[in-house]
Motif scaffolding. Structure first.
Motif, short mmCIF file in Angstrom:
data_model
loop_
_atom_site.label_atom_id
_atom_site.label_comp_id
_atom_site.label_asym_id
_atom_site.label_seq_id
_atom_site.Cartn_x
_atom_site.Cartn_y
_atom_site.Cartn_z
N LEU A 295 -34.88 5.40 33.36
CA LEU A 295 -34.08 6.56 33.18
C LEU A 295 -35.05 7.80 33.58
N LEU A 296 -36.76 7.78 34.13
CA LEU A 296 -37.52 7.74 34.58
C LEU A 296 -37.50 8.50 36.20
N MET A 297 -36.67 7.16 36.85
CA MET A 297 -36.51 7.24 37.98
C MET A 297 -36.12 8.80 38.51
N PRO A 298 -35.33 9.37 38.16
CA PRO A 298 -35.10 10.46 39.07
C PRO A 298 -36.45 12.07 39.04
N TYR A 299 -37.11 11.38 37.71
CA TYR A 299 -37.84 12.46 37.85
C TYR A 299 -39.10 11.39 39.30
N ALA A 300 -39.07 10.37 39.02
CA ALA A 300 -39.95 9.57 40.14
C ALA A 300 -39.78 10.64 41.31
N LEU A 301 -38.54 10.22 41.57
CA LEU A 301 -37.66 10.63 43.20
C LEU A 301 -38.08 12.19 43.45
N LYS A 302 -38.03 12.70 42.59
CA LYS A 302 -38.17 14.89 42.39
C LYS A 302 -39.42 14.72 43.00
N ARG A 303 -40.78 14.08 41.54
CA ARG A 303 -41.83 13.64 42.31
C ARG A 303 -42.49 13.40 43.52
N ILE A 304 -41.73 12.61 44.30
CA ILE A 304 -41.98 12.16 45.70
C ILE A 304 -42.03 13.36 46.81
N ASP A 305 -40.43 13.49 46.22
CA ASP A 305 -40.48 14.69 47.08
C ASP A 305 -40.84 15.96 46.66
N GLN A 306 -41.40 16.49 45.78
CA GLN A 306 -41.93 17.23 45.83
C GLN A 306 -43.78 17.13 46.74
N TYR A 307 -44.07 16.29 45.97
CA TYR A 307 -45.17 15.94 46.90
C TYR A 307 -45.49 15.70 48.35
N LEU B 29 -51.07 7.42 45.16
CA LEU B 29 -50.66 6.73 44.33
C LEU B 29 -50.29 6.73 42.77
N ILE B 30 -50.01 7.90 42.48
CA ILE B 30 -48.92 8.38 41.20
C ILE B 30 -47.20 7.91 41.56
N ASN B 31 -47.17 9.31 42.61
CA ASN B 31 -45.68 9.36 42.76
C ASN B 31 -45.43 7.39 43.56
N PHE B 32 -45.73 7.83 43.89
CA PHE B 32 -45.44 6.47 45.64
C PHE B 32 -44.98 5.40 44.65
N VAL B 33 -46.43 4.59 43.71
CA VAL B 33 -46.49 3.88 43.29
C VAL B 33 -46.47 3.85 41.39
N LEU B 34 -47.28 3.77 40.44
CA LEU B 34 -47.20 4.68 39.33
C LEU B 34 -46.05 4.86 38.46
N LEU B 35 -45.55 5.68 39.69
CA LEU B 35 -44.43 6.45 38.82
C LEU B 35 -42.80 5.47 38.76
N PRO B 36 -43.05 4.91 40.01
CA PRO B 36 -41.85 3.99 39.81
C PRO B 36 -41.83 2.99 39.85
N ILE B 37 -42.80 2.62 39.07
CA ILE B 37 -43.14 1.24 38.41
C ILE B 37 -42.69 1.52 36.55
N ALA B 38 -43.90 2.81 36.44
CA ALA B 38 -43.48 3.08 34.90
C ALA B 38 -42.13 3.32 35.41
N SER B 39 -41.02 3.92 35.44
CA SER B 39 -39.59 4.06 35.38
C SER B 39 -38.99 2.76 35.42
N VAL B 40 -39.26 1.38 35.73
CA VAL B 40 -38.70 0.38 35.39
C VAL B 40 -39.22 -0.47 34.07
N PHE B 41 -40.15 0.66 33.57
CA PHE B 41 -39.65 0.14 31.50
C PHE B 41 -39.49 1.44 31.22
N THR B 42 -38.75 2.00 31.76
CA THR B 42 -37.98 2.50 30.55
C THR B 42 -36.78 3.25 30.96
N LEU B 43 -36.17 1.89 31.90
CA LEU B 43 -34.58 0.92 32.01
C LEU B 43 -34.45 2.24 33.60
#
Length: 362
Positions: free
Chosen positions: A164-176, A148-162
């Motif tokens: 900028l958080l998306m590469p980190y979100a993608l890293k977390r998804i691959d790590q998971y 839930l955190i990696n596939f839903v919450l982090l990608p949604i949060a990246s929208v509110f950072t323009l």
């Protein structure tokens, strides 16, 4: 803080095998499988697509060898079909609800958002359970909260950072995904770095801007040249027909180059940062330019053959990826037990079989 994993490879005396992955598939063979799959899927209104997937996976798995041992795909068509019937039922219910009860349909869509982590986990779990090498199965052990955190919450949060958080979100998804994979009960150790994902993103952004500039320059020069020669862009002639074709080819080339650069950087990073301790380690040297060129020529071939070149492109891609991947197997692999098969009589295994269907639909 990034996780720190000690990757101290075993002594070379413990190496059983070291070499490239071998893929022996042939375009002609796969074309026969592919065209029959399409025809029967159409004639059966999509029902045969479950059998088509199993045939395709077994062909690619069976032609992929590590140390002269091929992979096995263990899923049955009925398992695939059950998942697809479930998806069709859910889609029909959702369509009816949206049509007649829009407010409830919105709640239905929101509920699906929270159901998505479970669907992803089930899909990954199914695909790993159905994959075997040397008579030892893979497994996936992800949990709902982390998904839930990696596939839903982090990608949604990246929208509110323009984004900028998306590469980190993608890293977390691959790590998971990768850190929850195990082979014969041995977990995969993964040490992915966020800076690599940001570097890959910056490189692809730079290439995209350069491509757009080149795209604009070419369009401008072509437009001036056509005007200088007195050509009417609204009339049908060779020049006016060639211009949009060249523009489309350039656009496809830019997209595939960007995709090839990003995918090759990330693929190399994931494989070079992963290992089954004392069991196997990996090395990937996929070249961005070569991979980008392959994606470009594959896309052009599919377009200009109206899709008939698809089997050739799949085989070609599999050959390139296999040739760019080296696997080292250590003597510890001999001690592995197929924990999935050992637990078949347990209550947990029987309960898992209730949802042992292809939820991912891939």
């Amino acid at each position: 803080m990034e996780p720190t994993i000690q990757t101290t490879p075993p002594s070379t005396d413990n190496i059983l095998f070291k070499g490239k992955i071998q893929f022996n598939g042939k375009a002609g063979e796969f074309f026969g499988i592919w065209i029959v799959n399409i025809m029967l899927s159409i004639l059966t209104l999509g029902i045969y697509s479950a059998w088509a997937k199993v045939r395709t996976y077994r062909y690619f798995y069976g032609n992929t060898h590590v140390d002269n041992h091929s992979f096995d795909y263990l899923a049955t068509p009925m398992q695939i079909l059950k998942g697809r019937i479930l998806a069709v039922i859910v889609f029909i219910i959702y369509s009816l609800v949206v049509q007649f009860l829009p407010v409830i349909g919105l709640l239905f869509a929101l509920g699906f958002l929270f159901l998505m982590p479970w669907i992803i986990n089930q899909g990954l779990r199914f695909n790993m359970r159905m994959t075997r090498h040397r008579n030892v199965r893979f497994a996936f052990s992800g949990n709902y909260g982390d998904a839930l955190i990696n596939f839903v919450l982090l990608p949604i949060a990246s929208v509110f950072t323009l984004y900028l958080l998306m590469p980190y979100a993608l890293k977390r998804i691959d790590q998971y995904i990768h850190e929850n994979i195990s082979y014969g009960g041995k977990p995969l150790s993964v040490n992915l770095k966020g800076e690599t994902y940001y570097m890959a993103a910056l490189i692809t952004i730079g290439v995209t801007f350069a491509g757009l500039i080149g795209f604009a320059i070419f369009a401008g020069i072509a437009g001036v040249a056509m005007s200088f020669n007195g050509l009417d862009t609204n009339s049908l002639n060779f020049s006016t027909l060639l211009f949009p074709v060249l523009m489309a080819v350039m656009y496809i080339g830019m997209l595939t180059l960007v995709s090839g650069i990003y995918q090759s950087i990330i693929r190399n990073h994931i494989l070079n940062s992963s290992e089954f301790e004392d069991i196997a380690s990996f090395k990937s040297d996929l070249k961005p330019a070569a991979y980008g060129f392959l994606l470009f020529t594959n896309a052009v071939a599919i377009i200009f053959t109206l899709g008939l070149a698809y089997p050739w492109t799949k085989i070609r891609k599999a050959h390139l990826l296999a040739a760019a991947t080296e696997v080292t197997i250590y003597t510890g692999a001999l001690t592995l037990m197929d924990t999935v098969q050992e637990q078949q009589s347990s209550f947990a295994e029987e309960a898992a079989n209730v949802f042992d269907i292809d939820i991912s639909l891939t």
